[in-house]
Design a protein around this motif. Structure first.
Motif, PDB file in Angstrom:
ATOM      1  N   TRP A 155       0.822  -1.379  -0.058  1.00  0.00           N
ATOM      2  CA  TRP A 155      -0.030   0.003   0.137  1.00  0.00           C
ATOM      3  C   TRP A 155       0.841   1.423   0.076  1.00  0.00           C
ATOM      4  O   TRP A 155       0.531   2.322  -0.692  1.00  0.00           O
ATOM      5  N   ILE A 176       1.783   1.858  -3.463  1.00  0.00           N
ATOM      6  CA  ILE A 176       0.540   2.024  -4.463  1.00  0.00           C
ATOM      7  C   ILE A 176       0.036   3.550  -4.363  1.00  0.00           C
ATOM      8  O   ILE A 176      -0.010   4.132  -5.089  1.00  0.00           O
ATOM      9  N   HIS A 177      -0.358   3.760  -3.145  1.00  0.00           N
ATOM     10  CA  HIS A 177      -0.958   5.115  -2.866  1.00  0.00           C
ATOM     11  C   HIS A 177       0.003   6.350  -3.091  1.00  0.00           C
ATOM     12  O   HIS A 177      -0.556   7.589  -3.139  1.00  0.00           O
ATOM     13  N   VAL A 181      -3.625   1.007 -11.461  1.00  0.00           N
ATOM     14  CA  VAL A 181      -3.789  -0.182 -10.421  1.00  0.00           C
ATOM     15  C   VAL A 181      -3.671  -1.346 -11.408  1.00  0.00           C
ATOM     16  O   VAL A 181      -2.922  -2.495 -10.782  1.00  0.00           O
ATOM     17  N   TRP A 213      -8.156  -1.165  -1.479  1.00  0.00           N
ATOM     18  CA  TRP A 213      -7.021  -2.016  -1.578  1.00  0.00           C
ATOM     19  C   TRP A 213      -7.037  -3.005  -0.533  1.00  0.00           C
ATOM     20  O   TRP A 213      -6.873  -4.345  -0.912  1.00  0.00           O
ATOM     21  N   TRP A 249      -6.328  -7.126  -1.587  1.00  0.00           N
ATOM     22  CA  TRP A 249      -5.364  -8.048  -0.833  1.00  0.00           C
ATOM     23  C   TRP A 249      -6.299  -9.195  -0.344  1.00  0.00           C
ATOM     24  O   TRP A 249      -5.751 -10.286  -0.298  1.00  0.00           O
TER      25      TRP A 249
END
Length: 275
Positions: free
Chosen positions: A140, A143-144, A150, A191, A195
């Motif tokens: 994360w 990602i963020h 994505v 997210w 996951w």
């Protein structure tokens, strides 16, 4: 390319076949002859996987690192072994005991590493949903902060280890997530859904040898495993993967396809709009 569940199953089978033995290691093809000589006759400590990487530990801190790439295979067979020549294909590495033989063909990586080199390989990988010690927060954090979509991020092994194209397409569809959403625009709750779903689905792939993502079949497999039975799959196990032009089973819109991160992404443009 084999996804993480395939490597996890291979590690399981290799560990079961060779742990505690001293296999003869050879390279019938010849390209791994020096590496084979370094580990042949050493105790086989165990096999493990991280994402799409397979690691075989031998005595005296010798490790064989394998990455199958697109066409690699690793077969594990039981029964009396008589050291006959390979039947099909060029065998890069062979492990053999009187009870088992394992043949590796077509990998992009097959090399002997030191413990420090193994640590360096693992340090480059994101968390693996198949491992109980995996930390989704590590993924994360990458990602963020990213402007990449994505759909791209899920294929980046430095972000998330073991997830390939099939799981990417299917898990985004299962949660109605738009594959074009930038990582920095993805909600934390979304997210978490991705996951948690990967943690649920990927072990089913290890157990069955197939990627199972259609919810009806997911429930069937989970029920069979709960009863201690071996699941049997005879029907389609994807909702969007390789279904370009067919109607989405949820909304009826046509499934789309586009090349993203080197692989064909399949998604529904109508019902996959969530960020």
């Amino acid at each position: 390319m084999p996804e993480g569940h395939t490597l996890a199953a291979l590690a399981r089978d290799l560990h079961a076949a060779f742990a505690g033995t001293t296999p003869t290691v050879t390279s019938p093809q010849g390209r791994f002859a020096q590496g084979a000589a370094r580990v042949s006759g050493r105790p086989f400590v165990g096999a493990t996987s991280r994402g799409k990487h397979l690691l075989l530990e031998f005595g005296d801190e010798q490790w064989v690192h394998v990455h199958l790439g697109l066409i690699g295979t690793f077969t594990v067979d039981a029964g009396d072994w008589t050291a006959e020549a390979p039947v099909t294909g060029a065998v890069r590495m062979r492990l053999a005991t009187p009870e088992h033989v394992a043949d590796l063909r077509g990998p992009i990586v097959c090399s002997v590493l030191t413990p420090e080199e193994v640590a360096a390989v693992l340090a480059r990988l994101g968390p693996d949903p198949l491992r109980p010690d995996a930390d989704p927060e590590r993924a994360w954090q990458r990602i963020h902060r990213s402007g990449r979509s994505v759909a791209e991020l899920l294929m980046d092994q430095a972000v998330l280890a073991g997830v390939g194209n099939v799981y990417r397409c299917e898990v985004l569809w299962r949660h109605r997530l738009s594959p074009t959403t930038a990582g920095r625009d993805l909600r934390p709750a979304s997210w978490s859904l991705v996951w948690d779903d990967l943690v649920r689905l990927m072990p089913l792939g290890v157990a069955t040898g197939r990627i199972v993502t259609v919810e009806e079949q997911v429930l069937e497999v989970e029920a069979a495993l709960g009863r201690g039975e071996r699941p049997r799959l005879t029907r389609r196990t994807s909702s969007v993967y390789k279904r370009e032009g067919l109607p989405c089973e949820r909304c009826g819109s046509r499934i789309r396809a586009r090349l993203v991160a080197g692989r064909t992404l399949y998604w529904c443009g109508r019902c996959q709009r969530r960020r």
